[in-house]
Design a protein around this motif. Structure first.
Motif, PDB file in Angstrom:
ATOM      1  N   LEU A 240      -5.200 -45.873  16.729  1.00 27.28           N
ATOM      2  CA  LEU A 240      -3.881 -46.335  16.307  1.00 27.28           C
ATOM      3  C   LEU A 240      -3.031 -45.121  15.982  1.00 27.28           C
ATOM      4  O   LEU A 240      -3.543 -44.013  15.813  1.00 27.28           O
ATOM      5  N   ASP A 241      -1.721 -45.334  15.908  1.00 23.01           N
ATOM      6  CA  ASP A 241      -0.834 -44.200  15.657  1.00 23.01           C
ATOM      7  C   ASP A 241       0.460 -44.706  15.027  1.00 23.01           C
ATOM      8  O   ASP A 241       0.833 -45.873  15.166  1.00 23.01           O
ATOM      9  N   PHE A 242       1.109 -43.797  14.320  1.00 18.14           N
ATOM     10  CA  PHE A 242       2.417 -44.080  13.719  1.00 18.14           C
ATOM     11  C   PHE A 242       3.364 -42.979  14.176  1.00 18.14           C
ATOM     12  O   PHE A 242       3.157 -41.814  13.837  1.00 18.14           O
ATOM     13  N   ARG A 243       4.426 -43.362  14.932  1.00 13.74           N
ATOM     14  CA  ARG A 243       5.359 -42.391  15.501  1.00 13.74           C
ATOM     15  C   ARG A 243       6.799 -42.868  15.355  1.00 13.74           C
ATOM     16  O   ARG A 243       7.084 -44.070  15.364  1.00 13.74           O
ATOM     17  N   ASP A 244       7.695 -41.904  15.230  1.00 17.44           N
ATOM     18  CA  ASP A 244       9.108 -42.180  15.012  1.00 17.44           C
ATOM     19  C   ASP A 244       9.771 -42.576  16.331  1.00 17.44           C
ATOM     20  O   ASP A 244       9.878 -41.771  17.247  1.00 17.44           O
ATOM     21  N   LYS A 245      10.248 -43.823  16.404  1.00 18.88           N
ATOM     22  CA  LYS A 245      10.914 -44.324  17.611  1.00 18.88           C
ATOM     23  C   LYS A 245      12.429 -44.414  17.433  1.00 18.88           C
ATOM     24  O   LYS A 245      13.130 -44.915  18.322  1.00 18.88           O
ATOM     25  N   SER A 246      12.953 -43.950  16.306  1.00 22.98           N
ATOM     26  CA  SER A 246      14.366 -44.159  15.982  1.00 22.98           C
ATOM     27  C   SER A 246      15.322 -43.482  16.966  1.00 22.98           C
ATOM     28  O   SER A 246      16.453 -43.945  17.158  1.00 22.98           O
ATOM     29  N   SER A 247      14.882 -42.395  17.596  1.00 18.15           N
ATOM     30  CA  SER A 247      15.778 -41.670  18.512  1.00 18.15           C
ATOM     31  C   SER A 247      15.716 -42.195  19.936  1.00 18.15           C
ATOM     32  O   SER A 247      16.471 -41.737  20.801  1.00 18.15           O
ATOM     33  N   ILE A 248      14.834 -43.155  20.188  1.00 17.07           N
ATOM     34  CA  ILE A 248      14.682 -43.719  21.529  1.00 17.07           C
ATOM     35  C   ILE A 248      15.518 -44.989  21.635  1.00 17.07           C
ATOM     36  O   ILE A 248      15.328 -45.936  20.865  1.00 17.07           O
ATOM     37  N   ILE A 249      16.456 -45.018  22.578  1.00 14.86           N
ATOM     38  CA  ILE A 249      17.361 -46.160  22.714  1.00 14.86           C
ATOM     39  C   ILE A 249      16.632 -47.374  23.286  1.00 14.86           C
ATOM     40  O   ILE A 249      16.717 -48.468  22.750  1.00 14.86           O
ATOM     41  N   SER A 250      15.905 -47.171  24.376  1.00 17.61           N
ATOM     42  CA  SER A 250      15.206 -48.283  25.028  1.00 17.61           C
ATOM     43  C   SER A 250      13.772 -48.370  24.521  1.00 17.61           C
ATOM     44  O   SER A 250      13.042 -47.367  24.560  1.00 17.61           O
ATOM     45  N   PRO A 251      13.349 -49.547  24.050  1.00 17.50           N
ATOM     46  CA  PRO A 251      11.960 -49.697  23.578  1.00 17.50           C
ATOM     47  C   PRO A 251      10.923 -49.347  24.644  1.00 17.50           C
ATOM     48  O   PRO A 251       9.836 -48.887  24.315  1.00 17.50           O
ATOM     49  N   LYS A 252      11.276 -49.565  25.915  1.00 16.67           N
ATOM     50  CA  LYS A 252      10.334 -49.273  26.993  1.00 16.67           C
ATOM     51  C   LYS A 252      10.041 -47.779  27.103  1.00 16.67           C
ATOM     52  O   LYS A 252       8.990 -47.374  27.611  1.00 16.67           O
ATOM     53  N   ASN A 253      10.982 -46.972  26.654  1.00 18.84           N
ATOM     54  CA  ASN A 253      10.811 -45.516  26.732  1.00 18.84           C
ATOM     55  C   ASN A 253      10.146 -44.924  25.491  1.00 18.84           C
ATOM     56  O   ASN A 253       9.886 -43.722  25.446  1.00 18.84           O
ATOM     57  N   ALA A 254       9.881 -45.767  24.498  1.00 19.04           N
ATOM     58  CA  ALA A 254       9.294 -45.279  23.236  1.00 19.04           C
ATOM     59  C   ALA A 254       7.777 -45.179  23.373  1.00 19.04           C
ATOM     60  O   ALA A 254       7.008 -45.902  22.744  1.00 19.04           O
ATOM     61  N   THR A 255       7.325 -44.259  24.210  1.00 10.39           N
ATOM     62  CA  THR A 255       5.895 -44.031  24.420  1.00 10.39           C
ATOM     63  C   THR A 255       5.390 -42.978  23.439  1.00 10.39           C
ATOM     64  O   THR A 255       6.169 -42.289  22.773  1.00 10.39           O
ATOM     65  N   ARG A 256       4.079 -42.842  23.368  1.00  8.63           N
ATOM     66  CA  ARG A 256       3.514 -41.814  22.491  1.00  8.63           C
ATOM     67  C   ARG A 256       3.970 -40.426  22.900  1.00  8.63           C
ATOM     68  O   ARG A 256       4.226 -39.564  22.060  1.00  8.63           O
ATOM     69  N   ALA A 257       4.058 -40.201  24.218  1.00  9.61           N
ATOM     70  CA  ALA A 257       4.405 -38.872  24.713  1.00  9.61           C
ATOM     71  C   ALA A 257       5.852 -38.497  24.378  1.00  9.61           C
ATOM     72  O   ALA A 257       6.181 -37.314  24.276  1.00  9.61           O
ATOM     73  N   ARG A 258       6.713 -39.491  24.178  1.00 10.46           N
ATOM     74  CA  ARG A 258       8.129 -39.221  23.946  1.00 10.46           C
ATOM     75  C   ARG A 258       8.525 -39.339  22.473  1.00 10.46           C
ATOM     76  O   ARG A 258       9.703 -39.223  22.140  1.00 10.46           O
ATOM     77  N   THR A 259       7.582 -39.596  21.619  1.00 11.76           N
ATOM     78  CA  THR A 259       7.889 -39.747  20.195  1.00 11.76           C
ATOM     79  C   THR A 259       7.069 -38.761  19.372  1.00 11.76           C
ATOM     80  O   THR A 259       6.017 -38.289  19.815  1.00 11.76           O
ATOM     81  N   ASN A 260       7.539 -38.496  18.173  1.00 11.86           N
ATOM     82  CA  ASN A 260       6.847 -37.574  17.275  1.00 11.86           C
ATOM     83  C   ASN A 260       6.046 -38.351  16.238  1.00 11.86           C
ATOM     84  O   ASN A 260       6.523 -39.356  15.693  1.00 11.86           O
ATOM     85  N   ARG A 261       4.864 -37.873  15.973  1.00 17.70           N
ATOM     86  CA  ARG A 261       4.011 -38.524  14.974  1.00 17.70           C
ATOM     87  C   ARG A 261       4.644 -38.417  13.597  1.00 17.70           C
ATOM     88  O   ARG A 261       5.165 -37.359  13.217  1.00 17.70           O
ATOM     89  N   LEU A 262       4.599 -39.505  12.841  1.00 16.22           N
ATOM     90  CA  LEU A 262       5.144 -39.501  11.487  1.00 16.22           C
ATOM     91  C   LEU A 262       4.338 -38.560  10.596  1.00 16.22           C
ATOM     92  O   LEU A 262       3.123 -38.428  10.743  1.00 16.22           O
ATOM     93  N   LEU A 263       5.035 -37.930   9.649  1.00 18.30           N
ATOM     94  CA  LEU A 263       4.432 -36.885   8.839  1.00 18.30           C
ATOM     95  C   LEU A 263       3.207 -37.380   8.073  1.00 18.30           C
ATOM     96  O   LEU A 263       2.186 -36.693   8.023  1.00 18.30           O
TER      97      LEU A 263
END
Length: 333
Positions: free
Chosen positions: A288-311
């Motif tokens: 499992l993982d927790f990553r910041d998706k706030s900067s991604i406009i389309s949910p489909k593009n909010a992949t692990r590779a395109r998001t940063n892990r939460l602190l």
């Protein structure tokens, strides 16, 4: 049962009103740790004994099976696992799934006081005019069984069983015991989930979670019991907080094979323990993982590779693996 919050960020703090938990989300947040808090969990080099008591990473449940065991092989397995004074034969159908029909259950089972359950079916196997009998088996090694073994004994037992009986793993639970009771900030996990900043699971259950004296009491469930992954974060007799990953199907099988093979490739007990802890921690935390998706406009593009892990999640992972490295150094001294 909590569901991801689809409302805008200004309304996310109101999401606690939709939760059946008796504990509002702002109370969960009292467990939130600052960036430097995780460093405070780690003892100084002089506190090696404290380090040994800070975390404990170990298997907590194992379910394996095998088919077509010969009478000799079955008797040998029974001798290895059970003693006459410690075990009891129960001649009734058994299966770990209580909903399983009797026709698919094992005919008999052997139960030990040490926490082992062996279900078996003896059946005839025909080859032309010849008839021989074979055994189909399933074994549950419970948490009580693993509690009586140290990590080195656990991994050697897994290797021995797999080497001699070629077992198929159906379930393997990994436990990370936190005696500081400060490592897992459930408030931040729930808040991230409500924002949709999660990967690997779709549901959280905080119905049995509470905060008493600023410490977690009860259980937070992550994921579904019916899936290949289910996480529980709960207090164990209020002495420590346990993060327990219940792995099934391919996730369990992959880890079981990895643990069994580790013993074959390592000569030092210290390196074996270190690599075992790494394998267990990686399997328990990476699913499992927790990553910041706030900067991604389309949910489909909010992949692990395109998001940063939460602190907070990065700090948990870094703390555990740093602990493994420091523990290895302490053990080598």
């Amino acid at each position: 049962m909590l569901k991801p919050n689809k409302e805008n960020s200004n309304q996310q703090l109101l999401a606690t009103q939709k939760s059946p938990s008796n504990t509002p989300l702002f109370l969960h947040n009292t467990l939130t740790l600052s960036t430097n808090s995780f460093n405070l969990l780690l003892p100084s080099p002089l506190d090696s004994q404290l380090l040994l008591e800070l975390f404990l990473i170990h298997p907590d449940y194992l379910r394996v099976s095998s088919l077509d065991l010969t009478d000799k092989s079955f008797c040998h397995l029974r001798t290895i696992l059970f003693s006459k004074t410690d075990s009891q034969d129960i001649n009734k159908p058994w299966h770990p799934d209580p909903k399983m029909p009797n026709s698919k259950k094992y005919q008999n089972r052997i139960v030990s006081k040490s926490g082992i359950v062996l279900g078996y079916t003896k059946r005839a196997k025909y080859r032309g005019s010849n008839t021989r009998y074979v055994y189909d088996i399933m074994i549950d090694f419970t948490g009580a069984y693993f509690a009586n073994l140290n990590l080195l004994e656990q991994i050697k037992r897994i290797n021995y069983l797999n080497s001699n009986w070629q077992l198929k793993c159906h379930r393997l639970d990994v436990a990370i015991d936190d005696y500081s009771r400060k490592l897992f900030p459930v408030g931040q996990m729930i808040a991230a989930f409500l924002r949709g900043d999660n990967f690997g699971f779709q549901v959280i259950d905080d119905s049995y979670l509470n905060i008493i004296d600023n410490l977690l009491v009860g259980t937070l469930g992550i994921g579904s019991r019916r899936s290949s992954l289910f996480i529980r974060i709960y207090t164990k007799h209020r002495l420590f907080v346990r993060y327990e990953a219940e792995l099934k199907q391919s996730k369990a099988s992959k880890l079981f094979v990895e643990l069994a093979n580790l013993h074959e490739s390592k000569h030092s007990d210290i390196s074996l323990i270190k690599d075992t802890q790494k394998a267990l921690a990686n399997a328990a935390l990476s699913c499992l993982d927790f990553r910041d998706k706030s900067s991604i406009i389309s949910p489909k593009n909010a992949t692990r590779a395109r998001t940063n892990r939460l602190l907070f999640w990065s700090q948990i992972i870094n703390t555990i693996f740093l602990y493994i490295e420091i523990l290895d150094e302490v053990s080598s001294e």
